[in-house]
Scaffold this motif. Structure first.
Motif, PDB file in Angstrom:
ATOM      1  N   GLN A  54       0.823  -1.210   0.000  1.00 55.10           N
ATOM      2  CA  GLN A  54       0.000   0.000   0.000  1.00 55.10           C
ATOM      3  C   GLN A  54       0.856   1.260   0.000  1.00 55.10           C
ATOM      4  O   GLN A  54       0.561   2.230  -0.703  1.00 55.10           O
ATOM      5  N   LEU A  55       1.948   1.253   0.782  1.00 61.06           N
ATOM      6  CA  LEU A  55       2.836   2.412   0.801  1.00 61.06           C
ATOM      7  C   LEU A  55       3.497   2.635  -0.557  1.00 61.06           C
ATOM      8  O   LEU A  55       3.725   3.775  -0.966  1.00 61.06           O
ATOM      9  N   CYS A  56       3.799   1.574  -1.257  1.00 61.14           N
ATOM     10  CA  CYS A  56       4.387   1.713  -2.590  1.00 61.14           C
ATOM     11  C   CYS A  56       3.405   2.384  -3.544  1.00 61.14           C
ATOM     12  O   CYS A  56       3.808   3.171  -4.411  1.00 61.14           O
ATOM     13  N   ALA A  84       5.788   3.770  -6.338  1.00 63.59           N
ATOM     14  CA  ALA A  84       6.898   2.816  -6.360  1.00 63.59           C
ATOM     15  C   ALA A  84       6.391   1.436  -6.760  1.00 63.59           C
ATOM     16  O   ALA A  84       5.217   1.110  -6.547  1.00 63.59           O
ATOM     17  N   GLN A  85       7.281   0.638  -7.325  1.00 62.68           N
ATOM     18  CA  GLN A  85       6.959  -0.722  -7.745  1.00 62.68           C
ATOM     19  C   GLN A  85       7.590  -1.715  -6.761  1.00 62.68           C
ATOM     20  O   GLN A  85       8.775  -1.619  -6.461  1.00 62.68           O
ATOM     21  N   SER A 135      12.255  -6.123  -3.553  1.00 61.72           N
ATOM     22  CA  SER A 135      12.741  -4.961  -4.323  1.00 61.72           C
ATOM     23  C   SER A 135      11.666  -3.890  -4.370  1.00 61.72           C
ATOM     24  O   SER A 135      10.499  -4.182  -4.616  1.00 61.72           O
ATOM     25  N   ILE A 136      12.110  -2.635  -4.140  1.00 61.62           N
ATOM     26  CA  ILE A 136      11.208  -1.494  -4.268  1.00 61.62           C
ATOM     27  C   ILE A 136      11.866  -0.494  -5.199  1.00 61.62           C
ATOM     28  O   ILE A 136      12.977  -0.034  -4.951  1.00 61.62           O
ATOM     29  N   HIS A 137      11.157  -0.152  -6.259  1.00 60.13           N
ATOM     30  CA  HIS A 137      11.671   0.782  -7.252  1.00 60.13           C
ATOM     31  C   HIS A 137      10.913   2.092  -7.112  1.00 60.13           C
ATOM     32  O   HIS A 137       9.741   2.186  -7.474  1.00 60.13           O
TER      33      HIS A 137
END
Length: 377
Positions: free
Chosen positions: A349-351, A356-357, A372-374
């Motif tokens: 949810q924060l992404c 962010a992906q 992984s967070i992009h």
């Protein structure tokens, strides 16, 4: 001769009509090929046409196809002389013009009447879209002449009630967060200050940190479900973002947490970034055997954060399920962890809020899980 039905038509002044009048009026041309003879009994004529006919006048009538016939009573009184049919081209064109004007007027009236209604409906649709994105401020203001005025007022009242509820819940969450986390922080600080490395102290410290993580997860989940987080993107140094979370877990466990950071500045929302890092690092700490690796680097799309561990990894079939609230793998239950399975759903949810992906995979280097967070530009 079969019975024919005729309809009266107002006299016109075309050449054909003048010719027909002339032919029927001249007795010497009764045998003309252009004139037809029919028994009077074969016609059905109303009084409006029959009386002029009996007086010897030439009458004009229309058939159902719009053709014009001219009739006159012969001298014998039992025969009707007829000329025609003639097509009323001018009258048909006139009727088409009248029809065009009529339907155009109706269409214009519909547009004038429904135009304001369509505009108000469009306002209502845009306001609904804003509310679906957690923008609860009053949205619709219709004029007092609008047909949707009562609906708009009700919608505004609903939006205002949602806005007030949103603010109350945000204040409640902030208050609860302070009341819960402050005593936990004091207890943790007191234990860390004690110069004693026995097993009981370490166990109590682990329980306190675990309790702190659980409370933060519940409060963050409740806030994300009810309120839109305030996103404030600034430039931060890597140490400013990473060290508070890493220090918390270094006192929690004896694992090798390595950092591979190729950045001097990171442009993110600090609160969101640290919550993401804490949730992912918390999962890695619970399942890692010895090593955890944190990688931060630039890409063409933005900033990439990767957290890997040497634990058992995550089965591919379970990855999508783990992003749902209150979901845990079998390995979590086997290791006796008492979490509720909110960590990855909060990350997901924060992404979304931070553009962010997020993806889950297994590490090719450490053989465990890889998150992984992009952060996209």
């Amino acid at each position: 001769m079969g019975l024919e039905t005729y309809f009266p038509s107002p006299p016109a002044h075309s050449l054909e009509q003048q010719l027909a009048h002339h032919l029927l009026s001249v007795e010497s041309q009764v045998d003309n090929a252009l004139i037809k003879k029919s028994p009077l009994a074969s016609f059905y004529l109303g009084d409006a046409l029959k009386q002029p006919l009996l007086r010897g006048e030439v009458i004009s009538v229309n058939d159902p196809e719009g053709n014009v016939y001219f009739h006159r009573l012969a001298v014998d009184g039992d025969t009707i002389l007829s000329a025609g049919p003639y097509v009323q081209t001018e009258e048909t064109a006139s009727q088409s013009l009248v029809s065009l004007v009529f339907y155009s007027s109706v269409a214009l009236a519909v547009v004038i009447f429904t135009g304001p209604l369509l505009i108000d409906l469009s306002k209502l649709r845009r306001a609904s879209s804003k509310i679906s994105n957690a923008d609860f401020s009053p949205q619709v203001q219709f004029s007092r002449f609008s047909l949707l005025k009562s609906i708009g007022d009700t919608f505004d009242n609903m939006a205002q009630a949602l806005y007030n509820r949103n603010q109350s819940q945000r204040e409640l969450i902030n208050a609860v967060s302070h009341d819960f986390l402050t005593p936990i922080s004091r207890a943790k600080f007191a234990l860390e200050a004690v110069d004693d490395n026995n097993h009981y102290r370490h166990s109590i410290l682990q329980d306190i940190i675990e309790l702190e993580l659980l409370v933060e997860e519940f409060l963050t989940y409740a806030e994300l479900e009810q309120c839109e987080p305030r996103i404030l993107i600034k430039d931060y140094s890597p140490d400013e973002l990473l060290q508070p979370c890493i220090a918390k877990f270094m006192s929690y466990c004896q694992l090798d947490i390595r950092i591979d950071c190729q950045l001097e500045k990171i442009s993110v929302d600090k609160q969101s970034f640290q919550r993401l890092l804490q949730n992912l690092l918390g999962n890695a700490v619970r399942f890692a055997k010895q090593h955890i690796e944190i990688t931060l680097k630039h890409t063409k799309k933005g900033t990439l954060l990767i957290i890997e561990d040497d634990g058992p990894g995550i089965p591919e079939a379970m990855r999508a399920t783990l992003m749902q609230p209150f979901s845990k793998t079998a390995s979590v239950h086997q290791r006796g962890y008492k979490g509720v399975g909110l960590g990855l759903s909060i990350v997901k949810q924060l992404c979304i809020w931070n553009n962010a992906q997020f993806s889950l995979d297994n590490s090719s280097q450490l053989t465990g899980a890889k998150a992984s967070i992009h952060f996209l530009r």
